[in-house]
Design a protein around this motif. Structure first.
Motif, mmCIF file in Angstrom:
data_model
loop_
_atom_site.group_PDB
_atom_site.id
_atom_site.type_symbol
_atom_site.label_atom_id
_atom_site.label_comp_id
_atom_site.label_asym_id
_atom_site.label_seq_id
_atom_site.Cartn_x
_atom_site.Cartn_y
_atom_site.Cartn_z
ATOM 1 N N LEU A 13 0.840 -1.177 0.000
ATOM 2 C CA LEU A 13 0.000 0.000 0.000
ATOM 3 C C LEU A 13 0.875 1.225 0.000
ATOM 4 C CD1 LEU A 13 -2.623 -1.144 2.592
ATOM 5 C CD2 LEU A 13 -2.895 -1.020 0.132
ATOM 6 N N MET A 14 0.377 2.319 -0.482
ATOM 7 C CA MET A 14 1.216 3.490 -0.611
ATOM 8 C C MET A 14 0.432 4.787 -0.610
ATOM 9 S SD MET A 14 1.798 3.759 -4.578
ATOM 10 C CE MET A 14 1.789 5.476 -4.298
ATOM 11 N N PRO A 15 1.133 5.897 -0.268
ATOM 12 C CA PRO A 15 0.465 7.177 -0.438
ATOM 13 C C PRO A 15 0.823 7.767 -1.772
ATOM 14 C CG PRO A 15 2.470 7.541 0.773
ATOM 15 C CD PRO A 15 2.442 6.094 0.351
ATOM 16 N N GLY A 16 0.326 8.850 -2.093
ATOM 17 C CA GLY A 16 0.746 9.579 -3.277
ATOM 18 C C GLY A 16 0.449 10.992 -2.943
ATOM 19 N N ARG A 17 1.098 11.920 -3.633
ATOM 20 C CA ARG A 17 0.917 13.301 -3.250
ATOM 21 C C ARG A 17 -0.123 13.980 -4.109
ATOM 22 N NH1 ARG A 17 5.669 16.481 -3.208
ATOM 23 N NH2 ARG A 17 6.079 15.577 -5.224
ATOM 24 N N LEU A 18 -0.665 13.273 -5.085
ATOM 25 C CA LEU A 18 -1.681 13.904 -5.916
ATOM 26 C C LEU A 18 -2.973 14.074 -5.135
ATOM 27 C CD1 LEU A 18 -1.519 12.272 -9.430
ATOM 28 C CD2 LEU A 18 -0.664 14.467 -8.675
ATOM 29 N N THR A 19 -3.597 15.179 -5.317
ATOM 30 C CA THR A 19 -4.891 15.380 -4.685
ATOM 31 C C THR A 19 -5.935 14.561 -5.438
ATOM 32 O OG1 THR A 19 -5.376 17.210 -6.153
ATOM 33 C CG2 THR A 19 -4.262 17.739 -4.069
ATOM 34 N N ALA A 20 -7.060 14.315 -4.758
ATOM 35 C CA ALA A 20 -8.140 13.580 -5.411
ATOM 36 C C ALA A 20 -8.625 14.338 -6.640
ATOM 37 C CB ALA A 20 -9.278 13.371 -4.424
ATOM 38 N N ALA A 21 -8.638 15.670 -6.529
ATOM 39 C CA ALA A 21 -9.099 16.475 -7.671
ATOM 40 C C ALA A 21 -8.169 16.320 -8.859
ATOM 41 C CB ALA A 21 -9.173 17.947 -7.257
ATOM 42 N N THR A 22 -6.860 16.282 -8.575
ATOM 43 C CA THR A 22 -5.894 16.089 -9.649
ATOM 44 C C THR A 22 -6.108 14.748 -10.301
ATOM 45 O OG1 THR A 22 -4.271 17.447 -8.531
ATOM 46 C CG2 THR A 22 -3.440 15.929 -10.191
ATOM 47 N N GLN A 23 -6.276 13.736 -9.467
ATOM 48 C CA GLN A 23 -6.453 12.383 -10.000
ATOM 49 C C GLN A 23 -7.689 12.315 -10.894
ATOM 50 O OE1 GLN A 23 -4.782 9.423 -9.390
ATOM 51 N NE2 GLN A 23 -3.186 10.269 -8.095
ATOM 52 N N ALA A 24 -8.764 12.890 -10.415
ATOM 53 C CA ALA A 24 -10.011 12.782 -11.169
ATOM 54 C C ALA A 24 -9.929 13.574 -12.471
ATOM 55 C CB ALA A 24 -11.163 13.280 -10.309
ATOM 56 N N ALA A 25 -9.393 14.802 -12.374
ATOM 57 C CA ALA A 25 -9.349 15.663 -13.552
ATOM 58 C C ALA A 25 -8.416 15.117 -14.609
ATOM 59 C CB ALA A 25 -8.892 17.058 -13.131
ATOM 60 N N ASN A 26 -7.476 14.340 -14.169
ATOM 61 C CA ASN A 26 -6.385 13.979 -15.040
ATOM 62 C C ASN A 26 -6.399 12.514 -15.447
ATOM 63 O OD1 ASN A 26 -4.170 14.906 -16.353
ATOM 64 N ND2 ASN A 26 -2.774 14.146 -14.796
ATOM 65 N N ARG A 27 -7.449 11.834 -15.083
ATOM 66 C CA ARG A 27 -7.484 10.393 -15.357
ATOM 67 C C ARG A 27 -7.638 10.138 -16.852
ATOM 68 N NH1 ARG A 27 -10.689 7.106 -11.124
ATOM 69 N NH2 ARG A 27 -8.873 7.868 -10.031
ATOM 70 N N PRO A 28 -6.780 9.298 -17.413
ATOM 71 C CA PRO A 28 -6.898 9.037 -18.856
ATOM 72 C C PRO A 28 -8.116 8.169 -19.154
ATOM 73 C CG PRO A 28 -5.223 7.620 -17.883
ATOM 74 C CD PRO A 28 -5.728 8.521 -16.781
ATOM 75 N N PRO A 29 -8.511 8.100 -20.416
ATOM 76 C CA PRO A 29 -9.651 7.255 -20.764
ATOM 77 C C PRO A 29 -9.412 5.818 -20.306
ATOM 78 C CG PRO A 29 -8.803 8.449 -22.670
ATOM 79 C CD PRO A 29 -7.874 8.704 -21.557
ATOM 80 N N ARG A 30 -10.471 5.170 -19.867
ATOM 81 C CA ARG A 30 -10.332 3.820 -19.354
ATOM 82 C C ARG A 30 -9.905 2.882 -20.487
ATOM 83 N NH1 ARG A 30 -11.663 2.120 -14.496
ATOM 84 N NH2 ARG A 30 -11.923 -0.126 -14.205
ATOM 85 N N ARG A 31 -8.919 2.054 -20.207
ATOM 86 C CA ARG A 31 -8.434 1.110 -21.208
ATOM 87 C C ARG A 31 -8.625 -0.288 -20.664
ATOM 88 N NH1 ARG A 31 -2.667 4.120 -22.512
ATOM 89 N NH2 ARG A 31 -3.458 6.148 -22.025
ATOM 90 N N ALA A 32 -8.433 -1.247 -21.528
ATOM 91 C CA ALA A 32 -8.541 -2.628 -21.086
ATOM 92 C C ALA A 32 -7.309 -2.966 -20.266
ATOM 93 C CB ALA A 32 -8.650 -3.545 -22.296
ATOM 94 N N GLY A 33 -7.519 -3.173 -18.977
ATOM 95 C CA GLY A 33 -6.414 -3.624 -18.140
ATOM 96 C C GLY A 33 -5.488 -2.513 -17.731
ATOM 97 N N MET A 34 -4.557 -2.936 -16.918
ATOM 98 C CA MET A 34 -3.623 -1.999 -16.301
ATOM 99 C C MET A 34 -2.391 -1.855 -17.187
ATOM 100 S SD MET A 34 -2.852 -0.797 -13.014
ATOM 101 C CE MET A 34 -1.563 -0.980 -11.807
ATOM 102 N N GLN A 35 -1.873 -0.627 -17.271
ATOM 103 C CA GLN A 35 -0.653 -0.387 -18.041
ATOM 104 C C GLN A 35 0.236 0.581 -17.287
ATOM 105 O OE1 GLN A 35 -1.390 1.170 -21.949
ATOM 106 N NE2 GLN A 35 -3.002 -0.312 -22.369
ATOM 107 N N PHE A 36 1.540 0.423 -17.494
ATOM 108 C CA PHE A 36 2.471 1.476 -17.093
ATOM 109 C C PHE A 36 2.423 2.555 -18.163
ATOM 110 C CE2 PHE A 36 4.745 -2.112 -14.935
ATOM 111 C CZ PHE A 36 4.718 -1.591 -13.650
ATOM 112 N N LEU A 37 2.211 3.791 -17.753
ATOM 113 C CA LEU A 37 2.253 4.895 -18.715
ATOM 114 C C LEU A 37 3.672 5.429 -18.889
ATOM 115 C CD1 LEU A 37 -0.974 6.895 -17.828
ATOM 116 C CD2 LEU A 37 -0.665 5.054 -19.489
#
Ligand SMILES: [Fe+2]
Length: 407
Positions: free
Chosen positions: A23-47
């Motif tokens: 488990l981990m923290p991250g420094r991004l705010t929830a607003a940043t995460q939501a505003a910046n989320r890329p389109p949903r793709r099939a499965g998990m990827q490293f960007l």
């Protein structure tokens, strides 16, 4: 220069299913995460592949980005990736459910080569009492080397004023040939302005990880263009300098570095900034810090004292930013005695020798961003001599300066 191109090509598509979770923290705010989320793709990827940030004699900061929220960790070791480093905790909670990941490995040995890989486990659904986990992805194995505090030499490269031209990274870095270097310093204006995360990935993280950044760290001094655009306020979510500051100092080998964040080039009340900046106060804050920094034993004792900052205090016109830096910082540098300053900003490369009437230290300005004006600056030092070479983008030498240690 070490290249990871072949590794990186297979990196993005390489997904290994494993067991554990961290488990981990991250420094991004929830607003940043939501505003910046890329389109949903099939499965998990490293960007992005992992990119190394601040490395000391006992620690290393590693970052990477995934397309889906995850919990993340790093596996590392000297002979095998048998150790596990979790992200930092904040208020008792390990960062999790983020896409931009940050793990600091601590307890490392100085001057030691480590292997590592980054791991992310997708969080498909985060309910209060029921976590739905997705797959675990592991990166390829990369290496980094911790700083040796007893090192008698250090070498680094400087890039500045790339201005949203991602191809310039490889074109300039390849001019280094195979010469050794410990880190790359990004001396501002890698972008024209900040738009979104995709720009940070496409125009910086992808080219630098292709060239070096999974195995050697970069440090970053903001220019006056990193402070512009709608995403400028999210910029610190992606980069870690020493102490998580944008003005800072550190010692590596025989060099003590002072890094300043010179801010915008026009006055705070200029119409371009929409009454949303306060760089005068920020520069004044840095000047107060600088007075103290220039009295520290690490600065006083170092064989070489080098300043890195984007806007030069001279040879850069009479704009407000340049004049304010000149007024606040230059008397301190002239009085304390520095051996070298490296800047960018003007787009005109130049080597400006010490001049008692203005700056009593050599001031080097890297060029850019157009073809024919771009530069790669190479600096190497031992305890007696600092040698700087500036290469134009055709590989020819366009500047050189040598300093002998006064201490
Ligand atoms: Fe600039």
């Amino acid at each position: 220069m070490e290249h990871n191109k072949s590794g990186r090509r297979s990196f993005l598509g390489k997904i290994a299913i494993a067991g554990a979770a961290g488990l981990m923290p991250g420094r991004l705010t929830a607003a940043t995460q939501a505003a910046n989320r890329p389109p949903r793709r099939a499965g998990m990827q490293f960007l992005t592949p992992p990119y190394l940030q601040h490395i000391t004699s006992s620690s290393a900061v590693i970052r990477w980005i995934t397309n889906e929220p995850a919990s993340s960790w790093v596996e590392y070791g000297e002979e095998a990736t048998g150790n596990k480093a979790l992200p930092a905790a904040n208020l008792g909670l390990l960062a999790a459910n983020d896409r931009v990941h940050e793990v600091t490995i601590t307890g490392l040995k100085p001057g030691t080569k480590y292997m590592y890989r980054v791991c992310s486990r997708q969080i498909v659904e985060f309910q209060p009492y029921l976590m739905t986990w997705g797959e675990v992805m592991n990166s390829e194995v990369f290496h980094f080397t911790t700083v040796n505090p007893a090192a008698k030499e250090v070498s680094w490269l400087v890039l500045n004023d790339i201005h949203d031209r991602p191809a310039s990274f490889e074109q300039l870095l390849k001019l280094n040939g195979g010469d050794p270097y410990e880190f790359v310093f990004l001396n501002g204006d890698m972008f024209d302005f900040q738009t979104d995360e995709q720009q940070i990935i496409d125009h910086l993280l992808t080219p630098v990880t292709s060239a070096f950044a999974s195995e050697k760290p970069f440090m970053y001094a903001r220019g006056n263009h990193e402070t512009r655009g709608k995403y400028a306020r999210q910029f610190p979510d992606y980069f870690n300098n020493p102490g998580n500051q944008y003005y800072f100092s550190f010692t590596q080998g025989p060099v003590h570095f002072i890094v300043l964040d010179t801010g915008e080039d026009k006055a705070d009340d200029h119409a371009e900034y929409s009454q949303l900046v306060a760089f005068d106060a920020y520069r004044e804050q840095q000047a107060r810090w600088l007075e103290t920094a220039l009295q520290q034993p690490a600065f006083l004792k170092a064989p070489f004292r080098v300043v890195m900052m984007h806007i030069p205090v001279f040879h850069s016109g009479e704009g407000h930013g340049s004049l304010h830096c000149r007024e606040l910082f230059n008397p301190l540098f002239n009085k304390a005695g520095i051996d070298l300053m490296i800047c960018g900003h003007t787009h005109r490369y130049g080597v400006h020798a010490p001049d008692k009437a203005t700056h009593n230290y050599p001031l080097i300005i890297g060029g850019g961003p157009k073809e024919g004006r771009r530069t790669l600056i190479k600096v190497k030092t031992d305890r007696k001599q600092l040698q700087l070479q500036m290469l134009g983008d055709d590989g020819s030498e366009v500047g050189r300066y040598e300093v002998r240690s006064k201490r």
